[in-house]
Scaffold this active site. Structure first.
Site, PDB file in Angstrom:
ATOM      1  N   ASP A 406       0.879  -1.183  -0.391  1.00  0.00           N
ATOM      2  CA  ASP A 406      -0.008  -0.221  -0.306  1.00  0.00           C
ATOM      3  C   ASP A 406       0.882   1.250   0.181  1.00  0.00           C
ATOM      4  O   ASP A 406       1.214   2.216   0.837  1.00  0.00           O
ATOM      5  CB  ASP A 406      -0.794  -0.162   1.364  1.00  0.00           C
ATOM      6  CG  ASP A 406      -2.179   1.317   1.735  1.00  0.00           C
ATOM      7  OD1 ASP A 406      -1.947   2.457   0.552  1.00  0.00           O
ATOM      8  OD2 ASP A 406      -2.206   1.464   2.424  1.00  0.00           O
ATOM      9  N   HIS A 603       6.689   3.694   6.118  1.00  0.00           N
ATOM     10  CA  HIS A 603       7.226   3.064   4.919  1.00  0.00           C
ATOM     11  C   HIS A 603       8.122   4.361   4.750  1.00  0.00           C
ATOM     12  O   HIS A 603       8.479   5.464   5.119  1.00  0.00           O
ATOM     13  CB  HIS A 603       5.866   3.349   3.529  1.00  0.00           C
ATOM     14  CG  HIS A 603       5.047   2.325   3.495  1.00  0.00           C
ATOM     15  ND1 HIS A 603       5.595   1.800   2.987  1.00  0.00           N
ATOM     16  CD2 HIS A 603       3.277   2.211   3.691  1.00  0.00           C
ATOM     17  CE1 HIS A 603       4.449   1.100   2.069  1.00  0.00           C
ATOM     18  NE2 HIS A 603       3.773   1.168   2.772  1.00  0.00           N
ATOM     19  N   HIS A 637       6.438  -2.252   4.547  1.00  0.00           N
ATOM     20  CA  HIS A 637       6.449  -3.403   4.047  1.00  0.00           C
ATOM     21  C   HIS A 637       7.744  -4.282   3.647  1.00  0.00           C
ATOM     22  O   HIS A 637       7.620  -5.150   2.678  1.00  0.00           O
ATOM     23  CB  HIS A 637       5.382  -4.104   4.252  1.00  0.00           C
ATOM     24  CG  HIS A 637       4.169  -3.856   4.592  1.00  0.00           C
ATOM     25  ND1 HIS A 637       3.640  -3.929   5.633  1.00  0.00           N
ATOM     26  CD2 HIS A 637       2.879  -2.864   4.130  1.00  0.00           C
ATOM     27  CE1 HIS A 637       2.666  -3.673   6.085  1.00  0.00           C
ATOM     28  NE2 HIS A 637       2.191  -2.280   4.913  1.00  0.00           N
ATOM     29  N   GLU A 662       4.605  -8.805  -0.602  1.00  0.00           N
ATOM     30  CA  GLU A 662       2.977  -8.511  -0.527  1.00  0.00           C
ATOM     31  C   GLU A 662       2.556  -8.988  -1.460  1.00  0.00           C
ATOM     32  O   GLU A 662       2.253  -9.081  -2.316  1.00  0.00           O
ATOM     33  CB  GLU A 662       2.357  -7.169  -0.073  1.00  0.00           C
ATOM     34  CG  GLU A 662       0.905  -6.921   0.008  1.00  0.00           C
ATOM     35  CD  GLU A 662       0.937  -5.599   1.193  1.00  0.00           C
ATOM     36  OE1 GLU A 662      -0.681  -5.100   0.866  1.00  0.00           O
ATOM     37  OE2 GLU A 662       1.150  -5.251   1.627  1.00  0.00           O
ATOM     38  N   HIS A 664      -1.454  -8.866  -1.623  1.00  0.00           N
ATOM     39  CA  HIS A 664      -2.609  -8.221  -1.840  1.00  0.00           C
ATOM     40  C   HIS A 664      -4.156  -7.788  -2.914  1.00  0.00           C
ATOM     41  O   HIS A 664      -4.834  -8.582  -2.399  1.00  0.00           O
ATOM     42  CB  HIS A 664      -2.999  -6.558  -1.489  1.00  0.00           C
ATOM     43  CG  HIS A 664      -3.345  -6.786  -0.474  1.00  0.00           C
ATOM     44  ND1 HIS A 664      -3.657  -5.520   0.664  1.00  0.00           N
ATOM     45  CD2 HIS A 664      -5.164  -6.987   0.048  1.00  0.00           C
ATOM     46  CE1 HIS A 664      -5.217  -5.169   1.430  1.00  0.00           C
ATOM     47  NE2 HIS A 664      -5.627  -6.421   1.304  1.00  0.00           N
ATOM     48  N   GLU A 710       0.115  -9.283   3.999  1.00  0.00           N
ATOM     49  CA  GLU A 710      -1.362  -9.621   3.739  1.00  0.00           C
ATOM     50  C   GLU A 710      -0.765 -10.738   2.381  1.00  0.00           C
ATOM     51  O   GLU A 710      -1.517  -9.976   1.194  1.00  0.00           O
ATOM     52  CB  GLU A 710      -1.801  -7.813   2.696  1.00  0.00           C
ATOM     53  CG  GLU A 710      -2.362  -7.539   4.340  1.00  0.00           C
ATOM     54  CD  GLU A 710      -3.305  -5.618   3.826  1.00  0.00           C
ATOM     55  OE1 GLU A 710      -3.940  -5.532   4.969  1.00  0.00           O
ATOM     56  OE2 GLU A 710      -2.520  -4.964   3.245  1.00  0.00           O
ATOM     57  N   GLU A 775      -1.381  -3.429  13.123  1.00  0.00           N
ATOM     58  CA  GLU A 775      -1.564  -2.450  12.455  1.00  0.00           C
ATOM     59  C   GLU A 775      -2.817  -2.028  13.296  1.00  0.00           C
ATOM     60  O   GLU A 775      -4.156  -3.524  13.424  1.00  0.00           O
ATOM     61  CB  GLU A 775      -2.361  -2.124  10.995  1.00  0.00           C
ATOM     62  CG  GLU A 775      -0.516  -2.624  10.494  1.00  0.00           C
ATOM     63  CD  GLU A 775      -0.891  -2.734   8.673  1.00  0.00           C
ATOM     64  OE1 GLU A 775      -2.545  -2.126   8.180  1.00  0.00           O
ATOM     65  OE2 GLU A 775      -0.026  -3.288   7.746  1.00  0.00           O
ATOM     66  N   ASN A 835      -6.482   3.670  -9.546  1.00  0.00           N
ATOM     67  CA  ASN A 835      -5.606   4.485  -8.236  1.00  0.00           C
ATOM     68  C   ASN A 835      -6.351   4.289  -7.203  1.00  0.00           C
ATOM     69  O   ASN A 835      -7.482   3.712  -7.695  1.00  0.00           O
ATOM     70  CB  ASN A 835      -5.493   5.592  -8.507  1.00  0.00           C
ATOM     71  CG  ASN A 835      -6.767   6.560  -8.615  1.00  0.00           C
ATOM     72  OD1 ASN A 835      -7.426   7.652  -7.897  1.00  0.00           O
ATOM     73  ND2 ASN A 835      -6.608   6.951  -9.908  1.00  0.00           N
ATOM     74  N   PHE A 839      -5.803   7.191  -0.139  1.00  0.00           N
ATOM     75  CA  PHE A 839      -5.826   6.608   0.845  1.00  0.00           C
ATOM     76  C   PHE A 839      -4.502   6.060   1.005  1.00  0.00           C
ATOM     77  O   PHE A 839      -4.249   4.953   1.749  1.00  0.00           O
ATOM     78  CB  PHE A 839      -6.070   4.541   0.051  1.00  0.00           C
ATOM     79  CG  PHE A 839      -6.962   3.733   1.369  1.00  0.00           C
ATOM     80  CD1 PHE A 839      -7.724   4.125   2.419  1.00  0.00           C
ATOM     81  CD2 PHE A 839      -6.185   3.326   1.706  1.00  0.00           C
ATOM     82  CE1 PHE A 839      -8.713   3.241   2.833  1.00  0.00           C
ATOM     83  CE2 PHE A 839      -6.804   2.043   2.478  1.00  0.00           C
ATOM     84  CZ  PHE A 839      -7.722   1.942   3.448  1.00  0.00           C
ATOM     85  N   ASN A 842      -2.215   8.513   5.738  1.00  0.00           N
ATOM     86  CA  ASN A 842      -2.732   7.542   6.669  1.00  0.00           C
ATOM     87  C   ASN A 842      -2.225   8.018   7.868  1.00  0.00           C
ATOM     88  O   ASN A 842      -1.709   7.128   8.402  1.00  0.00           O
ATOM     89  CB  ASN A 842      -3.143   6.538   6.705  1.00  0.00           C
ATOM     90  CG  ASN A 842      -3.575   5.588   5.011  1.00  0.00           C
ATOM     91  OD1 ASN A 842      -2.722   4.603   4.538  1.00  0.00           O
ATOM     92  ND2 ASN A 842      -4.343   6.414   5.060  1.00  0.00           N
TER      93      ASN A 842
END
Length: 1299
Positions: A406, A603, A637, A662, A664, A710, A775, A835, A839, A842
């Site tokens: 993410d 990140h 991640h 990941e 996801h 994930e 998380e 996109n 999001f 955060n």
């Protein structure tokens, strides 16, 4: 032409998979065709020996299995053949002689070579181990050595082959030029890449290594002041690259401005751009390190789950932007005769490199190093020739399927590029371990898995990993049988520990060598594979200074390799910590204590340079984290920049290091298995986990390895967990996938689990593992509500050990606005599709690390000193595990009705870790002040500050601050208005009713609308519109989470956002001399498309009774009756509009920062002042903001002190207050903060009830029940009155009290 071959066999239900990377030898006129074929057979034979050798390192084969593999690999039937190529010439090998090169087993097979009339292709499936024939075989001498290494193999060992080899030269072609798209083949993950290892420093001496760390560790919070977040960061990244190799004479940074060309796809790459003769003068330049999208090439793409390309693994789009890089370098003359390694810290996502036109390697994994030996391809130091390094980078590769994290998809060489120079014999890797005595007063220390590359006259050999964790592995490449006791006959290995902390005890120059506290001696371990020795360096450290996040004591480990004369040939070093990580029932233990992880996910993100790192910016992150009581970070991640680990060791931060895995987006593809469940992805996944562990294994800060994020769960994860547990018993394994409770995790590590559920798991006697939220508390926009409830549970429930907030920083990227300004951009702002919009926002901080208001709440719930008041006793608890309170100063301050009554130092004895101190509140130094106070409310604030400066903050920093409310010394009575003898004038002028006290105040009502048209104080307009009921707020990100179930969707469906208030009735009830009463009844209904509404679909009925006193006080009594069918309401309150000049705000309530009903624990009750513009919180995506909770009274005044006072009245509770130049509608409309347009007035909200902001997550309704505002009747009262400079808010507030 380049060919990759895989041989697969199943032996005793065990799958064995191999890959041979074979560089076809160019067929020339000097060779007969049969001679050419013989060379190919030789390459294959040698390669097979390498396969078995490499596989034995990973999972040793028995002699029977070795024989089985050889039989099945080489004994093909005549109807199957291996297709080899060099132009149009091919050979077919039906069977041939071979050897395993291992000495323990030799099997000869009869064979023949024939020039085929027809070529067959064998069935060659998936692989997991790559083996490469070294380029050194291109030279005549190298080929002779190559033949000699094949051994006695029947007809292959004959003079003709040696002669033939001596007259030829092999030509190796890059794997990306073979016609096979290796960047979308999950079995092809690397070529010629050296094995992963710890970060090397290539010191020249022990003294040099100590000087290096002495300077390297001289970093503190002052460095963070130079952090840059704008265009200056581009140069800042280049400066850091140079700084990081300063004082390392055998490391050279290649970072700088490189020539760059971006091709739209791999087929459009300029022909032979990697060649020395290629003309690149017309190319543009690009900083390295950097992401090319942050410099105007292609576009950044942000997605959370969905892949930005069609999911068809392992294939990626043909439209695959491909970056072509070129740069030039010299080899320092001091490096002559040494080996040269080319080291890429990280490249996204796959790349191939050439030196002087010769391909030297290929790699994937965007977050870990790739290293290649280039000794044979560089021009000699004295040649005067510039070496050319060319790199081809693919934006998309099969590796991208494992990198669906993410964050922004950004490409290029985003970490440093280095040249490392090593002697012919050198330290290649090492593993530091310590075993603490039970009382932690003594440590047995070991350096294990030390690898030495030792070369005489033979080509270098890729190192093997024996698999043990308690020995030093020595490796020699030799065709001769060397007795094991002679391998180190000409070399010795030494290691020593130095006390880093003692270097800075005085201002005088440190005597670094005198800080030696332990010497490690070589002990031999049992015989290793292939005749290589394993060795252990062991020592003992008495009374070690243990490492923890609270006390990050470090030592410098220095390893040196000496030749027979005692001269230091090679030297390596790193910072190490003595600490023990273990587990007990429902506990993760550090040095025997169940530490609580007050963590955050981080990140790598910079708003200007993307994934590129700058030292001052990393330190800024750490300084802010430490200052806000964080002690743990999860690398989300993927493995991060090597310097980040050094800084976390140094500053003291527990870390979960996470593999770059990941997947996801596979959750959206039900027709596909996750890679973890596919054998074909096993090698790539294992490689990422192993490479992370091998690079980072010596860092004290790492307490747990993570298998990724994930990515579902399957056998590949299980295999990775097993490998880690065997490799490193000193840490735990973490993985959330598969439900957070699989056998592959030592920690129950859910994400976003509700507080009541984590308590349930912790209390489950069948679950022996501790629970740590990987998380939680999703910090998207105005968020982090309910976090105090998590910590009330964590602090009181055995088995809960903390968690990691998602996440640290808003991942906004700087984007030019077209008018010379720049703003934070998010998904879709660059025209990127698909996109996931905002999001990526955060964070607890903005992209430039300015803290969000919620960070105050995090600091509060994370604070290590807890204060509570219960049964007239004040309890002060030290929740540290290793520190007493000796380094803290306690102070107290009391407030009465918001104003300070007194303060002082609170003298306490030192409180031991995990201990408390209690005192009677009546015996405290504040008691006499409280006993004599007539204040309605009395609060005591106890604050702890640092007595001494630390690496991360100056002395005086507030560590903890808690406010408790004392019992009132008198009975609290409802507030009432005291009337005066002044006469109120009331007159009706058409549709207007004017009520006034001449020369003081004047209020005008519109009896058609029931609203106030204006309010003047001393002839000065202060209110121009109001007073209206209000139930709507500009939605936050959390309000929108949950699609149709979201609060926002339910509000919109109920049309709460479009209510029009119709006056049902308006009447003047009484006009006595000193009081005027006006009653207004509103019906609130949704507007129709034409802008009107109907009473028949009324959502609210609001009865408002205004009582105007001669004092100027206006009491408003509200009775609200909502429709019972409505969902929980955003707010219940009033809205009024003040003149823009009335912009100075003072309030008595919680503050000074933004706070809401479910996020207010950190906001102390007091009297605060701000102007309206400073109240606004510039969330990148606008929404409800700037609120202040539990407000008793507030004043709005202009520069002359003229304005309006507002407070609760009667028995009504305190209010939620906000004031903004931006209307609710404007906050709802704008998609970026810079788009907001100020209105013509100040919009003020005074709310009786306001819904919490939530934050358990941002994709489901997450406001806890006790912070919802149900659609039920409400009754409350507020007071408004004029104010001038001659009076204060407190005086007006107290005037309501009975005599």
């Amino acid at each position: 032409m380049y060919n990759t071959y895989t041989v697969e066999s199943i032996r005793k239900s065990r799958r064995i998979a191999f890959t041979l990377d074979i560089a076809s030898i160019e067929y020339g006129g000097a060779l007969s065709y049969d001679e050419y074929a013989l060379q190919l057979v030789g390459v294959l034979t040698f390669g097979m020996g390498k396969v078995i050798q490499t596989y034995n390192d990973w999972d040793p084969l028995s002699a029977d299995d070795q024989s089985y593999v050889l039989d099945n690999v080489f004994n093909y039937h005549t109807d199957k053949a291996v297709k080899m190529g060099a132009g149009n010439n091919h050979v077919s090998v039906c069977s041939w002689c071979c050897t395993d090169l291992m000495g323990s087993h030799t099997k000869e097979l009869k064979g023949f070579i024939e020039k085929p009339k027809k070529v067959y292709r064998g069935v060659l499936p998936v692989s997991n181990v790559l083996v490469t024939v070294r380029e050194s075989h291109n030279s005549k001498q190298g080929m002779k050595e190559f033949v000699s290494q094949i051994g006695t193999i029947g007809q292959l060992r004959h003079p003709d082959l040696v002669r033939v080899v001596g007259n030829c030269r092999a030509q190796v072609v890059s794997p990306v030029e073979t016609g096979h798209k290796v960047w979308q083949d999950q079995s092809f993950i690397k070529w010629r890449k050296r094995d992963p290892h710890v970060t090397l420093h290539c010191h020249e001496s022990v003294e040099g290594s100590l000087r290096y760390w002495y300077q390297r560790n001289k970093v503190d919070h002052l460095v963070s002041d130079s952090a840059v977040w704008d265009d200056d960061a581009v140069q800042g990244a280049l400066d850091c690259a140079a700084f990081w190799v300063k004082d390392l004479p055998f490391i050279q940074s290649l970072s700088g401005l490189w020539k760059f060309f971006l091709a739209p796809d791999p087929t459009s790459v300029p022909n032979k751009f990697y060649g020395t003769a290629f003309e690149d003068s017309e190319w543009e330049t690009l900083p390295v390190p950097s992401n090319w999208e942050t410099h105007g090439y292609d576009r950044p793409i942000y997605t959370n789950v969905i892949y930005p390309f069609p999911v068809d693994p392992p294939h990626v789009p043909d439209d695959n932007p491909t970056g072509c890089y070129r740069t030039y370098f010299d080899i320092p003359k001091e490096w002559q005769g040494r080996r040269i390694l080319l080291h890429f810290e990280a490249v996204d996502s796959a790349f191939c490199a050439w030196i002087n036109g010769v391909p030297v390697g290929y790699s994937q994994d965007s977050r870990l190093p790739a290293e290649f030996e280039i000794t044979d391809y560089c021009y000699p130091c004295v040649s005067g020739k510039k070496n050319v390094l060319a790199v081809q980078v693919f934006r998309w590769s099969d590796g991208s399927y494992l990198e669906d994290q993410d964050h922004w998809w950004l490409s290029g060489i985003h970490r440093d590029v280095l040249l490392l120079s090593k002697p012919q014999v050198f330290i290649a890797d090492y593993f530091f371990k310590s075993n603490l005595a039970e009382n932690f007063t003594c440590a047995d220390i070991q350096v294990a898995d030390t690898q030495l590359y030792m070369e005489k006259e033979y080509p270098s050999l890729v190192p093997l990993h024996y698999g043990s964790i308690v020995f030093v592995e020595v490796k020699i490449e030799s065709s001769l049988a060397i007795p094991k006791d002679k391998i180190l006959a000409n070399f010795t290995i030494e290691a020593a520990l130095y006390d880093t902390g003692s270097w800075y005890d005085s201002e005088e120059s440190a005597n670094l060598l005198s800080s030696n506290v332990a010497n490690l001696r070589l002990t031999q371990s049992p015989m290793g594979l292939l005749g290589f020795l394993g060795n252990v360096l062991e020592g003992k450290l008495e009374m070690p200074k243990l490492w923890s996040a609270e006390q990050p004591n470090l030592y410098t480990l220095v390893l040196s390799l000496k030749n027979a004369t005692g001269e230091v040939v090679d030297c390596e070093s790193c910072q190490v910590g003595i600490r023990q990580v273990s587990k007990a029932p429902k506990k993760l233990l550090v040095n025997g204590h169940p530490v609580i992880l007050r963590g955050v996910n981080r990140h790598e993100h910079h708003p200007r340079v993307g994934k590129t790192n700058i030292e001052s910016c990393m330190i800024k992150d750490l300084v802010l984290m430490k200052q806000n009581n964080m002690n743990a970070v999860r690398n989300s991640h993927y493995p991060q920049h090597p310097r980040w680990y050094e800084l976390c060791d140094l500053f003291g931060m527990y870390m979960i290091d996470e593999a770059n895995i990941e997947t996801h987006g596979f959750y959206l593809c039900e027709h596909l298995k996750h890679p973890t469940q596919e054998q074909s992805w096993a090698a790539a996944m294992m490689d990422r986990v192993i490479s992370m562990v091998e690079r980072d294994k010596n860092h004290a800060c790492i307490i747990s390895w993570s298998l990724g994020n994930e990515a579902s769960y399957g056998p590949n994860h299980s295999s990775a967990a097993g490998w880690i547990r065997e490799k490193d018993t000193s840490r735990l394994v973490h993985y959330e996938g598969g439900g957070s409770r699989t056998t592959s995790t030592d920690i129950v590590c859910p994400m976003y689990m509700r507080v009541w559920d984590i308590v349930k798991i912790a209390k489950d006697p069948a679950e022996p593992r501790p629970l740590i939220l990987c998380e939680y508390s999703h910090a998207m926009g105005n968020s982090n509500g309910n976090i105090h409830e998590y910590w009330e549970a964590i602090d009181s429930t055995f088995g809960l050990q903390g968690g990691f907030i998602w996440d640290w920083v808003d991942q906004g990227l700087l984007k030019d606005g077209g008018d010379g300004t720049k703003h934070w951009a998010y998904g879709g702002d660059f025209g990127d599709t698909p996109n996931d919009l905002n999001f990526c926002l955060n964070g607890l901080t903005w992209p430039d690390r300015t803290p969000h208001p919620a960070l105050h709440e995090v600091k509060y719930v994370y604070q290590p000193i807890k204060v509570s008041l219960k049964e007239n006793k004040i309890k002060i608890t030290n929740t540290h595990f290793f520190q007493t309170t000796q380094g803290l100063e306690f102070s107290w301050a009391t407030q009465g009705d918001g104003y300070q009554l007194g303060s002082g130092v609170l003298s306490l004895p030192p409180i031991e870790p995990q201990s408390s101190y209690e005192l009677e509140w009546e015996s405290g130094p504040w008691y006499t002040l409280l006993a004599s106070s007539f204040a309605e409310e009395i609060f005591l604030t106890i604050t702890t500050t640092l007595l001494h400066s630390t690496r991360w903050v100056e002395a005086g920093h507030v560590v903890s601050s808690t406010q408790v409310q004392f019992p009132s010394t008198r009975k609290i009575l409802p507030h009432v208005i005291k009337t005066s003898d002044a006469k109120v004038l009331s007159e009706t002028l058409g549709n207007m009713v004017r009520v006034s006290l001449p020369s003081f105040w004047e209020i005008t009502w519109n009896i058609q609308t029931g609203s106030v048209e204006s309010w003047k104080v001393g002839g000065v307009p202060v209110m121009n519109k109001g007073i209206f009921p209000c139930f709507w707020r500009a939605p936050t990100d959390n309000d929108k989470g949950g699609e149709k179930k979201s609060y926002y969707s339910r509000w919109k469906e109920a049309r709460i956002d479009s209510i029009i208030y119709h006056m049902k009735s308006c009447s003047v009830k009484s006009t006595a001399n000193d009081i005027v009463k006006i009653e207004v009844v509103y019906v609130g209904s949704p507007s129709c498309e034409e802008g009107s509404s109907s009473h028949s679909n009324a959502l609210f009925t609001v009865n408002m009774i205004y009582t105007i006193y001669s004092s100027g006080d206006l009491i408003i009594e509200f009775n609200v009756i909502p429709s019972s069918e409505l969902p929980p309401l955003p707010r219940v309150g009033v809205e009024l509009h003040l003149e823009k000049s009335v912009d100075q705000i003072k309030w008595y309530g919680r503050g000074p920062f933004e706070c809401y009903p479910d996020r207010k624990a950190a906001a102390h009750v007091g009297v605060y002042e701000q102007n309206v513009s400073d109240m606004h919180v510039p969330y990148i995506v606008p929404g409800e903001c700037s609120g202040r909770a539990d407000v008793r009274w507030v004043t709005f005044q202009n520069k002359d002190g003229v304005g309006i006072f507002a407070s609760t009245y009667g028995s009504s509770p305190s209010m939620q207050m906000s004031a903004s130049y931006y209307s609710t509608a404007e906050l709802d409309r704008a998609t970026h903060n810079e788009e907001l347009v100020q209105g013509n007035d100040i919009e003020v909200h005074l709310d009786h009830k306001h819904m919490g902001v939530g934050g358990d997550d941002s994709w489901s309704p997450s406001v806890h029940d006790n912070y919802l505002v149900p659609a039920v009747p409400y009754s409350y009262s507020i007071r408004l009155c004029p104010i001038t400079a001659a009076t204060s808010g407190l005086e007006i507030y107290k005037s309501q009290l009975p005599s």
